[in-house]
Design an enzyme around this catalytic site. Structure first.
Site, short mmCIF file in Angstrom:
data_model
loop_
_atom_site.label_atom_id
_atom_site.label_comp_id
_atom_site.label_asym_id
_atom_site.label_seq_id
_atom_site.Cartn_x
_atom_site.Cartn_y
_atom_site.Cartn_z
N GLU A 189 37.83 -12.80 1.26
CA GLU A 189 38.51 -14.19 1.37
C GLU A 189 38.18 -15.39 1.91
OE1 GLU A 189 43.32 -13.18 0.79
OE2 GLU A 189 42.27 -11.68 1.84
N TYR B 33 16.81 -46.74 10.34
CA TYR B 33 17.83 -46.10 11.05
C TYR B 33 19.25 -46.78 11.19
CZ TYR B 33 20.45 -43.54 14.61
OH TYR B 33 21.38 -42.75 15.36
N SER C 257 27.04 -38.23 21.35
CA SER C 257 26.65 -37.10 20.51
C SER C 257 26.15 -35.95 21.22
CB SER C 257 25.80 -37.40 19.59
OG SER C 257 24.68 -37.86 20.27
N LYS D 60 49.48 -2.43 3.35
CA LYS D 60 48.41 -3.19 3.03
C LYS D 60 47.43 -3.11 3.65
CE LYS D 60 48.99 -6.69 0.81
NZ LYS D 60 49.50 -7.95 0.85
N SER E 294 48.50 -6.15 7.14
CA SER E 294 49.62 -6.93 7.34
C SER E 294 50.43 -6.77 8.51
CB SER E 294 50.66 -7.08 6.01
OG SER E 294 51.78 -7.56 6.26
N THR F 29 33.86 -11.09 -20.26
CA THR F 29 33.64 -12.44 -20.35
C THR F 29 35.19 -13.05 -20.61
OG1 THR F 29 33.68 -12.21 -22.82
CG2 THR F 29 31.68 -12.28 -21.94
N HIS F 30 35.37 -14.29 -20.08
CA HIS F 30 36.98 -14.71 -20.14
C HIS F 30 37.63 -13.88 -19.22
CE1 HIS F 30 35.46 -17.58 -23.34
NE2 HIS F 30 35.04 -16.30 -23.87
N GLN G 107 24.04 -40.62 12.94
CA GLN G 107 24.27 -39.66 13.88
C GLN G 107 25.38 -38.47 13.54
OE1 GLN G 107 24.61 -40.83 18.19
NE2 GLN G 107 26.78 -40.27 18.27
N1 ARG Z 1 22.00 -39.73 18.90
C1 ARG Z 1 21.36 -40.47 17.92
C2 ARG Z 1 21.52 -39.71 16.45
O1 ARG Z 1 21.87 -38.80 16.49
C3 ARG Z 1 20.06 -40.71 18.34
C4 ARG Z 1 19.23 -41.59 17.99
C5 ARG Z 1 19.90 -43.20 18.50
N2 ARG Z 1 19.16 -44.22 18.19
C6 ARG Z 1 19.74 -45.47 18.50
N3 ARG Z 1 18.80 -46.44 18.27
N4 ARG Z 1 20.72 -45.52 19.11
O2 ARG Z 1 21.28 -40.61 15.56
#
Ligand code: ARG
Length: 457
Positions: free
Chosen positions: A290, A317, A23, A283, A277, A155-156, A322
């Protein structure tokens, strides 16, 4: 490369798995918070006698050195170290030796990542709140400039009644204020310390969570370690508040797009905020508006991604979590970019008063005033509505506006109509007569502007 968790493993991690599970490519941006959290943690460990003062000093100095290198762009993030937490820890151990390995005492990446996210989001919410306030002040100035300028109210998307541009601008001040309130509320739940939950069950070591909370200026401390590492409500709440904010910005964008079209011709957008454009030389396109409208979809997508990510996760967890970061970061970046560009563009938007005022009287938009005139003469509203409807139909058939009907013509519909009807269909008096609280009259708009100025101080 040896893993921090390598002890239990016989085989080395497959390279495809390293790439798949890393990550660092996106969570590196949490580094200032990771280091801030680690410094507080090290100070607490020393204060509790879990590590020595001298060890803490070495760890903290090492972390500060690393911070300097990251800041200067000299730090090399490695995907073999998975994430921001382990990249920094591995570097610390490399620099100060095995004592660096004491930093992770009474901590887990599970509470660490929750901490980093909360520190990060707490900062960003405060930033976004500042942008919102700034944009509110810009709308207040526009409201002031155009407090007495009429435009058709819809409205509308059909012309309904004339309104003041001032009031229309104040509507956005109100919407943005609700956005700010939602974010402030979300901030309360973001501002809670999860560190000390460790992996999920707390620790046998004599830590002092209150001290860490004090160092990191958290207003609250999580009171259930399992909840602390598995809770991402604050992220969901933030993205949902951000989605509503983007919905507002998108509605504004849509109005700017409509108003700047030749069909409406109500506003002129600054050249510096439009693009041309590649084929049609005439344009001038409202691309900024947008794109704000378009980016709203991205933020909604991020909300659904987060809700779906969390919906079936057992406590506590799970690595799935992640995946919370890319949608969160994208939401923060998108919202800030949209708010920033609007704070630059909105002050330069010019309303074409001649157009908006001319359009305000058309479409029989003061018919309600006629019905209310009859009500003041004692006619029950339903009957007044019916009479006025017939007058409007008659006017349409005669190809006349309401103010072009003679008193004689009007009188044929009701004997309650008298000479005092004169002036009823004039725009400015019609606006000024709307005196109810929160209504569109220039006087009420002025009063609201003063109230908002006070509130936004
Ligand atoms: N990179 C992990 C996350 O973003 C950190 C926590 C990882 N914990 C673990 N037990 N592998 O969630």
């Amino acid at each position: 490369m040896k893993k921090a968790w390598g002890g239990r493993f016989k085989e080395k991690t497959a390279s495809v798995v390293e790439s798949f599970t890393e990550s660092i490519s996106f969570d590196y941006r949490l580094w200032p918070y990771d280091i801030q959290g680690s410094i507080a943690h090290a100070r607490m460990l020393a204060r509790q006698g879990i590590i020595t003062k001298q060890e803490a000093r070495q760890i903290i100095d090492g972390l500060k050195d690393i911070a300097k290198d990251i800041e200067a762009g000299r730090f090399k993030w490695k995907k073999e170290h998975e994430d921001v937490h382990m990249n920094i820890e591995a570097e610390l151990i490399k620099r100060i030796g095995p004592v660096g390995g004491k930093l992770h005492t009474a901590r887990s990446r599970n509470d660490q990542v929750a901490l980093d996210l909360r520190l990060y989001l707490r900062e960003e919410i405060k930033e976004i709140l500042k942008f919102i306030k700034k944009l509110q002040r810009i709308f207040l100035r526009l409201a002031d400039r155009y407090h007495n300028t009429a435009m058709p109210g819809y409205t509308h998307l059909q012309r309904a009644q004339p309104v003041t541009i001032g009031q229309h601008m104040l509507a956005y001040v109100e919407m943005l204020n609700r956005d700010a309130e939602r974010l402030e509320d979300c901030l309360k739940r973001t501002d809670s310390l999860p560190l000390g939950a460790c992996a999920l069950a707390g620790t046998t070591l004599p830590i002092d969570r209150a001290y860490v909370a004090e160092l990191l200026k958290f207003r609250r401390i999580s009171t259930n370690s399992m909840d602390a590492v598995s809770d991402r409500d604050f992220v969901v709440e933030f993205i949902s508040s951000a989605s509503i904010l983007m919905m507002h910005l998108s509605r504004l964008a849509e109005e700017l797009i409509l108003w700047s079209s030749e069909e409406f011709g109500f506003i002129e957008l600054p050249d510096s905020f439009c693009t041309g454009s590649s084929i049609m030389p005439q344009k001038k396109n409202p691309d900024v508006a947008e794109l704000i409208r378009g980016k709203t979809g991205r933020v909604y997508g991020n909300l659904i991604a987060l809700l779906t990510l969390m919906k079936a996760l057992p406590l506590s967890y799970n690595r799935d979590m992640q995946e919370d970061k890319p949608p969160l970061f994208d939401t923060v970046d998108t919202v800030k970019a949209c708010l920033e560009v609007l704070t630059e563009m909105m002050p330069k938007v010019k309303f074409n008063k001649t157009h908006t005022e001319a359009a305000s009287t058309g479409g029989y938009s003061l018919a309600t005033d006629l019905a209310e005139y009859l009500v003041k003469k004692g006619v029950p509203f339903r009957q007044a509505h019916e009479i006025t409807g017939r007058i409007v139909r008659y006017a349409i058939e005669q190809h006349k506006q309401l103010n072009e009907l003679t008193l004689e013509e009007l009188k044929t519909f009701s004997d309650k109509i008298g000479t005092d009807i004169k002036g009823l269909f004039e725009l400015r008096p019609a606006l000024s007569k709307r005196v109810s609280l929160g209504s569109t009259s220039p006087e009420e708009v002025k009063r609201q502007i003063a109230l908002w100025r006070e509130r936004l101080k």
